[in-house]
Write a protein that holds these residues in place. Sequence first.
Motif, PDB file in Angstrom:
ATOM      1  N   LEU A  81       0.846  -1.194   0.000  1.00  0.00           N
ATOM      2  CA  LEU A  81       0.000   0.000   0.000  1.00  0.00           C
ATOM      3  C   LEU A  81       0.881   1.244   0.000  1.00  0.00           C
ATOM      4  O   LEU A  81       1.118   1.888   1.026  1.00  0.00           O
ATOM      5  CB  LEU A  81      -0.912  -0.008   1.229  1.00  0.00           C
ATOM      6  CG  LEU A  81      -1.767  -1.271   1.423  1.00  0.00           C
ATOM      7  CD1 LEU A  81      -2.680  -1.114   2.633  1.00  0.00           C
ATOM      8  CD2 LEU A  81      -2.581  -1.567   0.172  1.00  0.00           C
ATOM      9  N   GLY A  82       1.425   1.564  -1.177  1.00  0.00           N
ATOM     10  CA  GLY A  82       2.232   2.774  -1.300  1.00  0.00           C
ATOM     11  C   GLY A  82       3.376   2.803  -0.313  1.00  0.00           C
ATOM     12  O   GLY A  82       4.195   1.881  -0.238  1.00  0.00           O
ATOM     13  N   LYS A  83       3.427   3.857   0.509  1.00  0.00           N
ATOM     14  CA  LYS A  83       4.447   3.992   1.543  1.00  0.00           C
ATOM     15  C   LYS A  83       3.950   3.521   2.910  1.00  0.00           C
ATOM     16  O   LYS A  83       4.713   3.552   3.877  1.00  0.00           O
ATOM     17  CB  LYS A  83       4.894   5.450   1.652  1.00  0.00           C
ATOM     18  CG  LYS A  83       5.566   5.996   0.403  1.00  0.00           C
ATOM     19  CD  LYS A  83       6.020   7.434   0.628  1.00  0.00           C
ATOM     20  CE  LYS A  83       6.727   7.979  -0.602  1.00  0.00           C
ATOM     21  NZ  LYS A  83       7.207   9.372  -0.380  1.00  0.00           N
ATOM     22  N   ASP A  84       2.689   3.070   2.975  1.00  0.00           N
ATOM     23  CA  ASP A  84       2.108   2.743   4.278  1.00  0.00           C
ATOM     24  C   ASP A  84       2.533   1.382   4.801  1.00  0.00           C
ATOM     25  O   ASP A  84       2.534   1.161   6.007  1.00  0.00           O
ATOM     26  CB  ASP A  84       0.578   2.809   4.186  1.00  0.00           C
ATOM     27  CG  ASP A  84       0.104   4.222   3.910  1.00  0.00           C
ATOM     28  OD1 ASP A  84       0.619   5.148   4.567  1.00  0.00           O
ATOM     29  OD2 ASP A  84      -0.757   4.388   3.031  1.00  0.00           O
ATOM     30  N   GLY A  85       2.857   0.437   3.916  1.00  0.00           N
ATOM     31  CA  GLY A  85       3.270  -0.872   4.389  1.00  0.00           C
ATOM     32  C   GLY A  85       2.685  -1.987   3.557  1.00  0.00           C
ATOM     33  O   GLY A  85       2.318  -1.803   2.389  1.00  0.00           O
ATOM     34  N   VAL A  86       2.598  -3.174   4.185  1.00  0.00           N
ATOM     35  CA  VAL A  86       2.120  -4.385   3.517  1.00  0.00           C
ATOM     36  C   VAL A  86       0.904  -4.897   4.281  1.00  0.00           C
ATOM     37  O   VAL A  86       0.919  -4.994   5.518  1.00  0.00           O
ATOM     38  CB  VAL A  86       3.221  -5.461   3.476  1.00  0.00           C
ATOM     39  CG1 VAL A  86       2.693  -6.744   2.848  1.00  0.00           C
ATOM     40  CG2 VAL A  86       4.429  -4.954   2.694  1.00  0.00           C
ATOM     41  N   ALA A  87      -0.168  -5.252   3.520  1.00  0.00           N
ATOM     42  CA  ALA A  87      -1.408  -5.717   4.134  1.00  0.00           C
ATOM     43  C   ALA A  87      -1.837  -7.037   3.516  1.00  0.00           C
ATOM     44  O   ALA A  87      -1.392  -7.408   2.426  1.00  0.00           O
ATOM     45  CB  ALA A  87      -2.508  -4.683   3.976  1.00  0.00           C
TER      46      ALA A  87
END
Length: 762
Positions: A215-221
Amino acid sequence: LVRFDMRIGSFAPFVASQPLNDLTNIVHAAVQLGPDRWMLNLDERLVVLDSGTFSAGGMLLGKGGLYRTANGDLLIGSPGSVHVARYRPDRMEELHAGPALPNRYSVPTLANDGYWVTQFYADRKVIRCDRDGRELLMLPFPVENPPAEPFLLQLARHGKARGTLWIGSTRGLWRVSGDAGELRLAELDLPGLDTKRPNITAMAEGDDGTLWMCLGKDGVACYDAVRGSARWVFRNEQEGELFLSIARLDQDHLFAVRRNATPLLMRKDGTQTIAMDATAELQRLYAKLSGGLATADGGVLVYTAGLGLARFERGTRPEELLPDRSWYLPVRPVFSHAERDALGRIWLTSDRGAYVLDPTTDALHALDPLHGIPAANSSNVSVSPDGEVLLLGERTLRFAPSFRPLGDSLSFAFRSVQISGIDRTGEALSGVAHTMFPANDLTVTFSSVSLFAGDVFTYAYQLTQDGRAGSVVKLGKQRMLNLLGLSPGTYTLKVIAEGTAARPAVAQLTFVVGPAWWQTWWARAVLMVLGVALVVLVTRQVIAARYRRKLRALEQERAVERVRMRIARDIHDGIGSGLTKITMMTRQLSGDPVQAQRIARASKDLVNELGEIIWTVDPRNDDVAAFVAYLRSTIGKQAEDLPIQMVSDLAYDPACARTSLPPDLKRNMLLVMREAMNNALKHSGADRIDVILSIDPQEVLLRIQDTGKGFEVDQAREGGNGLHNFRKRAEEIGGTLEIRSSADGTVVELKVPMPSTNVGIT
């Protein structure tokens, strides 16, 4: 161009332009491509004549030639260069029905009966196509501001959501269920995220149908398609770099690539995230990362924007990835996408064309016009369930699972061979070059020739001497090798050229370095003989010098002996006879008989002492046997007519019987013995005196022991000289004196090292 029909004997001209004049329709070269297909250099342009129809004028050639090779490659000559048109490899076809646009990505359907295509940047939509690329269904994206750019496609192949098409966009996750389904938004409800429509930059599917997303720069989901729920695997709490790709390594681990940062290895349950090691070289690589994927053996391949590829293998621990190999291409392609096919090959797209990495050979094959692929730019690659590969870019190409890229051939040869500055190229390349010292420096230049491998070759060499192979030494891009100071022997030099696509090429030469004249067997034999002669000569000189020194020492010793004998004779004949005369005359005195007796006794004692001196000085009495005999006689005389038991034990090693003793040693030991016996007779009140003498090659031992009352050694009578004289005499001859006294008696012990054997000549 004129065609002659041999069956009917007629001519048929083929004119490309009108009106016909002397400056047009001039064919400088022609090659036949098929039964009715020709390639022409027509009016200095490259033109194709197909079934009587001319194509539009192409490349400007000048008066260049055309040549077709045995495998179908076409060489096109032009001023200053040669162009190549490769034949198309088997099991590749081009789809002409659908438009080939750079802003389209595709994914094959589960049944492999067509493709899903997403279009972005303009007229955003999802398209269902058949196998030939014809559109069957179009699902437009809703018009929004800002728009949702559908960059990603992921077709679910596992789990209960199998067959679902997932579309990742800049504004959320979208889905299409079934071939005729509708486009719907799948909202992501994640804690800490202020939107349910995040920017999705990468997707990967798990074995159970779980969808893993960057998710962009937010992390991994992680997204569960059945429950419609999402959770964090890795939450980037601080400002970080953009996540570019996500790959599933095994049942427990994911691999994520970030822009301008080290990749991450993370557990799927979100309990652990590890940044890979970052050496200085890897940091430079990480700054240009554009994505990564898992290899067939569980490792990782990362691709970059201009710095090539790098492969990492799994270490001993599940969380460990170690650098394995890298590929660098001088054309510096910017890789954008990669997929792995059923054979483990990795297909990559770039702005310089597509590439295929074969793990069985580690060869990186280019898929571009030089290798028969009619596309210089590619943007997306996808693999169908049955192994077909679809390549999108300037054109849409489909490759069968059995497709094999055209391999590059590599020729490698030595250019020059110099031995100690002298050119020996012809001799070295035609057979075996022989050299003789000091010609033992080798300089070799070499080069590679490859018509289609457009990369930079690297080199290495291995030197074998007399059958013993050395290690392989890397040369990098260096095309010259210097071997200096080679020792004599037979050598084989093997030089290896390697490229990213071509198989390694090897060239070798054999040469012999002959020994210098002093290294030959006959020279060594002569030198050995001379060495032995020199050793013998030096040894004789040393022995002769020692012999002369011994002679001089013997002469000096004999001279001393002659002096001692003369002194003994003079004392005996002169002073001795005079003292004897005085003794005789005093006995005739009648006035005072007591005084006369005293004079006679003193004269007699003096004569006895003088006799001892004469005995001591006389060299005929220097040996051990004579010394022991004299001591035995002296002991007997001294104990004569005394009421005391005198026991003597005088012994010597037979090997020492003829060993000479210095006069001072004999005299001092004699005086010590006499003085110790006198002291025992006068003061001890002993009834027995033991005199022990032992002589061996190392030591002379004299011990006088009585059975008297003893005395205090430390409290000896002041003014007495006996003990002092004992020690003084011991020091003069280099010996040690020990006096022990108790109520049981007194022991006087003198130890003297045996002097060195006198020099003698036999």
